[in-house]
Write a protein that holds these residues in place. Structure first.
Motif, PDB file in Angstrom:
ATOM      1  N   PRO A  10     -78.580 -85.706  94.337  1.00 35.90           N
ATOM      2  CA  PRO A  10     -77.235 -86.279  94.158  1.00 35.90           C
ATOM      3  C   PRO A  10     -77.069 -86.892  92.772  1.00 35.90           C
ATOM      4  CG  PRO A  10     -78.565 -87.670  95.585  1.00 35.90           C
ATOM      5  CD  PRO A  10     -79.441 -86.529  95.201  1.00 35.90           C
ATOM      6  N   GLY A  11     -77.304 -86.141  91.756  1.00 35.48           N
ATOM      7  CA  GLY A  11     -77.175 -86.558  90.372  1.00 35.48           C
ATOM      8  C   GLY A  11     -78.511 -86.985  89.825  1.00 35.48           C
ATOM      9  N   PRO A  12     -78.799 -86.625  88.564  1.00 31.36           N
ATOM     10  CA  PRO A  12     -78.005 -85.743  87.717  1.00 31.36           C
ATOM     11  C   PRO A  12     -77.751 -84.394  88.377  1.00 31.36           C
ATOM     12  CG  PRO A  12     -79.757 -86.773  86.435  1.00 31.36           C
ATOM     13  CD  PRO A  12     -79.987 -87.123  87.867  1.00 31.36           C
ATOM     14  N   THR A  13     -76.603 -83.826  88.032  1.00 34.68           N
ATOM     15  CA  THR A  13     -76.184 -82.580  88.665  1.00 34.68           C
ATOM     16  C   THR A  13     -76.593 -81.403  87.787  1.00 34.68           C
ATOM     17  OG1 THR A  13     -74.113 -82.504  87.478  1.00 34.68           O
ATOM     18  CG2 THR A  13     -74.129 -83.787  89.495  1.00 34.68           C
ATOM     19  N   ASN A  14     -76.351 -80.218  88.301  1.00 33.52           N
ATOM     20  CA  ASN A  14     -76.494 -79.028  87.461  1.00 33.52           C
ATOM     21  C   ASN A  14     -75.465 -79.127  86.338  1.00 33.52           C
ATOM     22  OD1 ASN A  14     -78.478 -77.576  89.139  1.00 33.52           O
ATOM     23  ND2 ASN A  14     -76.852 -77.765  90.660  1.00 33.52           N
ATOM     24  N   MET A  15     -75.819 -78.524  85.208  1.00 35.33           N
ATOM     25  CA  MET A  15     -74.961 -78.679  84.031  1.00 35.33           C
ATOM     26  C   MET A  15     -74.354 -77.340  83.646  1.00 35.33           C
ATOM     27  SD  MET A  15     -76.288 -80.613  80.667  1.00 35.33           S
ATOM     28  CE  MET A  15     -77.863 -80.932  81.401  1.00 35.33           C
ATOM     29  N   PRO A  16     -73.037 -77.258  83.549  1.00 34.16           N
ATOM     30  CA  PRO A  16     -72.458 -75.998  83.074  1.00 34.16           C
ATOM     31  C   PRO A  16     -72.893 -75.737  81.628  1.00 34.16           C
ATOM     32  CG  PRO A  16     -70.767 -77.499  83.903  1.00 34.16           C
ATOM     33  CD  PRO A  16     -72.034 -78.271  83.825  1.00 34.16           C
ATOM     34  N   GLU A  17     -73.059 -74.471  81.293  1.00 32.56           N
ATOM     35  CA  GLU A  17     -73.511 -74.092  79.950  1.00 32.56           C
ATOM     36  C   GLU A  17     -72.573 -74.662  78.871  1.00 32.56           C
ATOM     37  OE1 GLU A  17     -76.344 -72.839  79.375  1.00 32.56           O
ATOM     38  OE2 GLU A  17     -75.984 -72.658  77.219  1.00 32.56           O
ATOM     39  N   SER A  18     -71.267 -74.663  79.167  1.00 32.87           N
ATOM     40  CA  SER A  18     -70.309 -75.144  78.151  1.00 32.87           C
ATOM     41  C   SER A  18     -70.529 -76.631  77.857  1.00 32.87           C
ATOM     42  CB  SER A  18     -68.879 -74.915  78.618  1.00 32.87           C
ATOM     43  OG  SER A  18     -68.751 -75.394  79.935  1.00 32.87           O
ATOM     44  N   LEU A  19     -70.972 -77.389  78.857  1.00 35.42           N
ATOM     45  CA  LEU A  19     -71.214 -78.821  78.606  1.00 35.42           C
ATOM     46  C   LEU A  19     -72.521 -79.016  77.849  1.00 35.42           C
ATOM     47  CD1 LEU A  19     -70.001 -80.729  81.772  1.00 35.42           C
ATOM     48  CD2 LEU A  19     -68.835 -80.268  79.616  1.00 35.42           C
ATOM     49  N   ARG A  20     -73.482 -78.159  78.157  1.00 32.85           N
ATOM     50  CA  ARG A  20     -74.742 -78.254  77.414  1.00 32.85           C
ATOM     51  C   ARG A  20     -74.457 -78.000  75.924  1.00 32.85           C
ATOM     52  NH1 ARG A  20     -80.062 -75.864  79.975  1.00 32.85           N
ATOM     53  NH2 ARG A  20     -78.605 -75.466  81.659  1.00 32.85           N
ATOM     54  N   ARG A  21     -73.609 -77.009  75.682  1.00 35.64           N
ATOM     55  CA  ARG A  21     -73.273 -76.694  74.277  1.00 35.64           C
ATOM     56  C   ARG A  21     -72.474 -77.829  73.639  1.00 35.64           C
ATOM     57  NH1 ARG A  21     -72.560 -71.034  75.902  1.00 35.64           N
ATOM     58  NH2 ARG A  21     -70.369 -71.485  76.296  1.00 35.64           N
ATOM     59  N   ALA A  22     -71.598 -78.442  74.428  1.00 37.02           N
ATOM     60  CA  ALA A  22     -70.771 -79.523  73.863  1.00 37.02           C
ATOM     61  C   ALA A  22     -71.644 -80.707  73.445  1.00 37.02           C
ATOM     62  CB  ALA A  22     -69.726 -79.964  74.885  1.00 37.02           C
ATOM     63  N   CYS A  23     -72.709 -80.972  74.206  1.00 42.02           N
ATOM     64  CA  CYS A  23     -73.589 -82.110  73.874  1.00 42.02           C
ATOM     65  C   CYS A  23     -74.492 -81.774  72.685  1.00 42.02           C
ATOM     66  CB  CYS A  23     -74.485 -82.466  75.063  1.00 42.02           C
ATOM     67  SG  CYS A  23     -73.582 -83.056  76.486  1.00 42.02           S
TER      68      CYS A  23
END
Ligand code: PLP
Length: 395
Positions: A10-23
């Motif tokens: 229940p968190g940290p959750t899976n991360m969408p690829e677009s968010l990984r790139r944004a970070c």
């Protein structure tokens, strides 16, 4: 090749690829003009997710726990009384933080698996004619027990008692995944972190203040420096921070709120409800019980599942991890060893969830529990077949 399974914690959750790139962005000078185009959209994005026209959003390089501290240290005065129900590990930890800050906590002991007792709150607030209670603390979603409390009900109790206390809500495992109405519920401070509904790595503590809470900052306050929102207000006014901001995570936060708005908050919430309904159908098919004792308390982001008496639920978590490389959540505090938790929030689809349920079945069967392989999966499949909503395939 290194392969990676999704997580079902229940968190940290899976991360969408677009968010990984944004970070993952190059360093910028956080004192340059470039930063304001990350900072302000990130704060505005959180405000939209909170459904608020009035909130002042503060984002710290921290976690949800820092959000709790921001709420209490900026508004309360040593010796103040706060009211809180203790119904799980996270409400317990927030209570402990208040006590360690010299606040008096009127604790309503509540069974783990129950929600906040709003009627009891109303009685206590009505009896508090001297208005000794300065704040009501409410954990919207107890991540330890998978219990969603009725925050609208807490607000109704406060209004019925005509009590002026501030309402602080821990939305760490609900904001961005389950309906949350900052303005509608007249919340004074809402707290969350980056690693749950916003689907980012841990590292941001988020606290949103109402105008009434902002006014309390002028007159109250416990000793504070790092979490002093007065410094943050000054920093934001000149597009900066009182210290070095977590620029990549803030860029992730900006993108995460855009993603949530693009999917549509109602669709995000409906997806969580649908996935959670499938998990609950699986639990029923396994012949197991949820820790949450009534359907109106069921959380749409995490299910805490009781295992048979005498069986250490922690074995499911360690076995699934070692044998299948899949992470589930262990029981915490009072329910350690009694429950295991399936997290179903953030970047998740029906199909991914089915893989988690299949793994839980294998782990339980391996450990000798009376679970028929496929039983829970089939029950969830029936829910998902009935309620399927098309998922846009990522480019
Ligand atoms: N509140 C709730 C409901 C949580 O689930 C958590 C963490 O899981 C926290 C507070 C603490 O947040 P953090 O671990 O980000 O400090």
């Amino acid at each position: 090749m290194s392969l990676q399974n999704p997580v079902f914690i229940p968190g940290p959750t899976n991360m969408p690829e677009s968010l990984r790139r944004a970070c993952d962005m190059p360093t910028i000078d956080h004192r340059s003009d470039l930063f304001k185009d990350i900072l302000h959209p990130a704060r505005d994005g959180v405000k939209r997710v909170l459904k608020s026209a009035v909130a002042e959003v503060f984002v710290f390089p921290s976690t949800g726990t820092g959000g709790w501290e921001t709420a209490i240290t900026n508004t309360l005065t040593p010796g103040d009384t706060v009211l809180a129900a203790r119904n799980g590990m996270f409400s317990q930890k927030w209570i402990d933080m208040c006590q360690r800050h010299g606040l008096t906590v009127e604790i309503i002991e509540t069974p783990w698996g129950e929600g906040i007792p709003t009627a009891r709150f109303e009685e206590i607030l009505t009896a508090d004619t001297a208005h000794k209670i300065k704040a009501v603390l409410a954990t919207h979603n107890e991540t330890a027990t998978g219990v969603r409390s009725d925050i609208a009900g807490v607000r109704r109790a406060m209004d019925a008692a005509k009590h002026p206390a501030l309402l602080f809500v821990d939305g760490v495992s609900s904001i961005g995944s389950m309906p949350f109405e900052f303005d509608g519920w007249k919340i004074d401070v809402a707290v969350t972190g980056s690693q749950k509904g916003f689907m980012l790595p841990a590292g941001l503590g988020i606290a949103a203040f109402s105008p009434k809470a902002m006014a309390a900052v002028e007159t109250g306050g416990l000793p504070r420096t790092y979490f002093d929102i007065r410094d943050m207000v000054k920093g934001y006014a000149i597009n900066g921070y009182p210290y070095t901001p977590a620029v990549g995570l803030l860029n992730g936060l900006k993108t995460a709120s855009e993603m949530l708005m693009e999917e549509g908050l109602d669709n995000v919430f409906a997806r969580h409800t649908r996935i959670a309904t499938g998990v609950r159908a699986a639990v029923q098919a396994w012949g197991l019980q949820l820790c949450a004792i009534r359907p109106d308390l069921y959380s749409d982001t995490v299910s805490a599942i009781r295992t048979p008496e005498g069986f250490d639920a922690g074995r499911i978590v360690s076995h699934a991890s070692k044998r299948y490389g899949v992470a589930f959540g262990a029981g915490l505090g009072q329910v350690a060893g009694k429950v295991f938790r399936i997290g179903h929030l953030g970047s998740l689809t029906d199909v991914l969830m089915l893989s988690g349920l299949a793994t839980a079945e294998m782990a339980m069967a391996d450990l000798g529990l009376d679970i028929r392989l496929g039983s829970g999966v089939a029950a969830a499949q029936e829910v998902y077949r009935r309620t399927a909503a098309p998922v846009a395939l990522a480019a």
